[in-house]
Motif scaffolding. Sequence first.
Motif, short mmCIF file in Angstrom:
data_model
loop_
_atom_site.label_atom_id
_atom_site.label_comp_id
_atom_site.label_asym_id
_atom_site.label_seq_id
_atom_site.Cartn_x
_atom_site.Cartn_y
_atom_site.Cartn_z
N UNK A 125 0.81 -1.22 0.00
CA UNK A 125 0.00 0.00 0.00
C UNK A 125 0.85 1.28 0.00
N UNK A 126 2.06 1.21 0.54
CA UNK A 126 2.86 2.43 0.62
C UNK A 126 3.85 2.57 -0.52
N UNK A 127 3.82 1.66 -1.48
CA UNK A 127 4.78 1.76 -2.57
C UNK A 127 4.47 2.97 -3.45
N UNK A 128 5.46 3.85 -3.57
CA UNK A 128 5.25 5.04 -4.39
C UNK A 128 5.21 4.67 -5.87
N UNK A 129 5.96 3.63 -6.25
CA UNK A 129 5.90 3.19 -7.65
C UNK A 129 4.49 2.70 -7.95
N UNK A 135 -1.87 5.77 -10.70
CA UNK A 135 -2.30 7.12 -11.12
C UNK A 135 -2.31 7.21 -12.64
N UNK A 136 -1.28 6.65 -13.26
CA UNK A 136 -1.21 6.73 -14.73
C UNK A 136 -2.35 5.94 -15.37
N UNK A 137 -2.56 4.73 -14.87
CA UNK A 137 -3.63 3.91 -15.45
C UNK A 137 -4.98 4.59 -15.27
N UNK A 138 -5.23 5.06 -14.06
CA UNK A 138 -6.54 5.64 -13.76
C UNK A 138 -6.75 6.92 -14.59
N UNK A 139 -5.70 7.69 -14.76
CA UNK A 139 -5.82 8.91 -15.57
C UNK A 139 -6.20 8.56 -17.01
N UNK A 140 -5.48 7.61 -17.58
CA UNK A 140 -5.78 7.24 -18.98
C UNK A 140 -7.17 6.64 -19.10
N UNK A 141 -7.51 5.79 -18.15
CA UNK A 141 -8.82 5.14 -18.19
C UNK A 141 -9.94 6.18 -18.08
N UNK A 239 -6.85 4.57 -1.86
CA UNK A 239 -8.19 4.83 -2.41
C UNK A 239 -8.34 6.31 -2.76
N UNK A 240 -7.96 7.19 -1.84
CA UNK A 240 -8.14 8.63 -2.07
C UNK A 240 -7.30 9.12 -3.24
N UNK A 241 -6.14 8.52 -3.38
CA UNK A 241 -5.22 8.86 -4.46
C UNK A 241 -5.93 8.64 -5.81
N UNK A 242 -6.59 7.50 -5.95
CA UNK A 242 -7.32 7.23 -7.20
C UNK A 242 -8.57 8.11 -7.29
N UNK A 243 -9.23 8.28 -6.17
CA UNK A 243 -10.49 9.05 -6.20
C UNK A 243 -10.23 10.50 -6.66
N UNK A 245 -8.05 11.55 -8.71
CA UNK A 245 -7.87 11.58 -10.17
C UNK A 245 -9.22 11.45 -10.87
N UNK A 246 -10.05 10.55 -10.36
CA UNK A 246 -11.37 10.35 -10.96
C UNK A 246 -12.20 11.63 -10.87
N UNK A 247 -12.09 12.31 -9.74
CA UNK A 247 -12.85 13.56 -9.56
C UNK A 247 -12.42 14.62 -10.58
N UNK A 248 -11.12 14.62 -10.87
CA UNK A 248 -10.61 15.62 -11.81
C UNK A 248 -11.19 15.37 -13.21
N UNK A 249 -11.21 14.10 -13.63
CA UNK A 249 -11.61 13.82 -15.01
C UNK A 249 -13.10 13.56 -15.17
N UNK A 250 -13.73 13.05 -14.13
CA UNK A 250 -15.17 12.76 -14.20
C UNK A 250 -15.83 13.30 -12.93
#
Length: 723
Positions: A125-129, A135-141, A239-243, A245-250
């Motif tokens: 869970x703490x891996x920055x990679x 983040x990249x996948x979720x942004x593109x998706x 979870x918040x990290x992905x959320x 990104x989702x908020x920004x695009x959708x």
Amino acid sequence: MIRLIIMSDIVPFYHNRIEYGADYNPEQWSPHTQRKDIELMAQAGVSLVSLGIFSWDRLEPKPDHYSFKELIETMDILHEHSIRVDLATATASPPAWMATLFPDTLPVDKHGQQMSFGSRQQYSPSSQTFRKRTAQLVTHLARAVKDHPALCLWHVSNEYGCHVWESFDEESIAAFQAWLRSRYTTIDNLNNAWTTDFWSQRYNDFSQITAPAHQPTFVNPAQLMDWRRFCSDALLECYLHEKRILRTHTPTVPVTTNFMELFPWINYWSWAPHLDVLSEDSYPDPADAHSGMRAALSADLQRSLAGKKPWLLMEQVTKAVQWRTYNSPKRPGQFALWSLSRVARGARGILQFQWRQSQGGAETFHSGMVPHDMSASSWKDSCELGRTLQNLSSLAHPQLRPSPIAIILDWDNIWAAEALIGPSQWDHSQAVKRWYKTFFEAGYGVDFVRSSDNLDTYRVVIAPQLALLDSQCCERLEQAARRGAEVIVSAPAGIANRNCQAYLDGYTGPLKDALGVRVVEHWAATPHLDEPWLGDETTHPLVDRISSAVATPSFHEKTELVTDSNSPLARAARQALQCEQLPALQGNHWAEVVSIDADDVHILAVFAATGPTTDIAGSPALTRRRIRKGALWYCATDPQPVLRAIIAKLACTYAGCYTASAHLPRGVELIERDDARFYLNHSDSAQEILGVVGHDLISSTQCSGHLVIPPRSSAVIIPGNSQ
Ligand code: GLA
């Protein structure tokens, strides 16, 4: 430009129907089967699918090579058939290239062993990679599907923490240190909170702190508590990290992630406010008699986490799972029955794992809505439930009644069962489940509340095994009693603060003044010897002149309580159990020696001169003290089912809480909402209920005073003479 999102920007997820569907994993199947799937979905009445949960390797087959064509085609077809999509961000199962190119993303277990590829959820869970790659996948998706009309909900990852809730890799340890630094600011504060002056554990700097992994013996209790809190927060951060990104695009699409019943490793109270739609997965074991109750508890928990609002059953199984050692099927009717138990408790959708049963892979023998052989009962049951839920569309906007009964659920106390070392085996979450069962069986609905919640609207409040207690919670409990609630505090309570430091001058800690009861000594029974010193050899009176002369009353499973045959407790027992003879009043392997510090404390029962309490016979075991309009109770043992039922009965009587279920036939549960009455017959025989007048939405028949419900099935009645 920064765009502020206010809640009303988010498109409402719920429609005028109860959603029905499944996890849909079409990657496993040929285009021909996928076309067939769509036809079958229409037959079953599917309205919503969770798509792409494990599709990262399809969406990003090689690092930075994205491919959304197949996904969008599937979404197009679903949309053409009016099926909405709960789209997963696909980050729950990183692909093979992640493990080979970025091994730093792999979690490390307690023993320092790095996990490998070939299963799922293999990320730290703490891996920055890992965070960067998600983040990249979720942004593109999100960019690829943002305008797709089928998209109605984002499903972030999947069952956070289900397999990996902690990782002991170096990045996690550094993140733990940073988390501690922000919690304590100075190392002295941490040293004080962790009582590091014992066992020479003082730290000079945050960088010296490690995770409680592999150690010679017991770990510092406060360190373990903070590690648990940190691990829950680290996953929340994913979870918040992905959320974000989702908020920004959708910005208008609601976001969820699926909870798992009363999952021990994540503090769902702190997560719930971040979910736009609350959803859960729930898999009671049909071989366990308590499974109907488990489905109910879990549903009431989600309703409570959602702020007494609707929620979504994101996963259950039609028939049998494959991941237990033995995987028994649901009995005929239970799939629909337990589904309706959720709907009655506010579920606005019923989804299954998974749509089509896999032909290979780890979940081959997990039932699907579409079974390996179409004549298996799963398919028929799936179509039937689809029709039933369509019949219930008028109940799509539930008007849920608040419950008068609350049980406090507190994740710190779940973790304390592991962190506190001795004096016995406690389990806050078991105590929560057991008290829930008492009220479920008696026909009462229950709300779950957090220890910091205002309890003023409740008539009965249960504080079960809150070994760690803070003064805020004590104030809430006392205030609830003043306003008229019967507040039942069940041992152990307030033995330590949230840093696991014992309260001095009485283990009921900050609650002792209000209770008028101070616990001065613990009196644990020993149901099993850890290591019988002489193996299985017992004492023999003919030869063991010394050892056979000494009794060991503490070697016992139960405590026993005594009450006067005319006491309020005895009267409640006779009413609750409808018997003349007072049954044995027993607790589990725990007792306490208490001091009564106020004149107005009423002793309802004392410990018996048998078993573990032989040496403290007559010591108060159950007390009640009136405080203004209500009362505070203290139970100095962990009550067994009969004793719990009697306590609940008496408390409900004092509080004026009654239930319409009391006179229903055995096995029948009634859940009343403002718009309907759900009669759930859990029993194996048809049950007859007189006096029911109204329209049954399930059978579409009018009931004029005489309702018959077949075994393991339900009736949903809209009261009144005509529809
Ligand atoms: C969990 C997961 C699903 C599936 C089911 C099987 O709920 O989220 O992917 O593995 O278990 O019961």
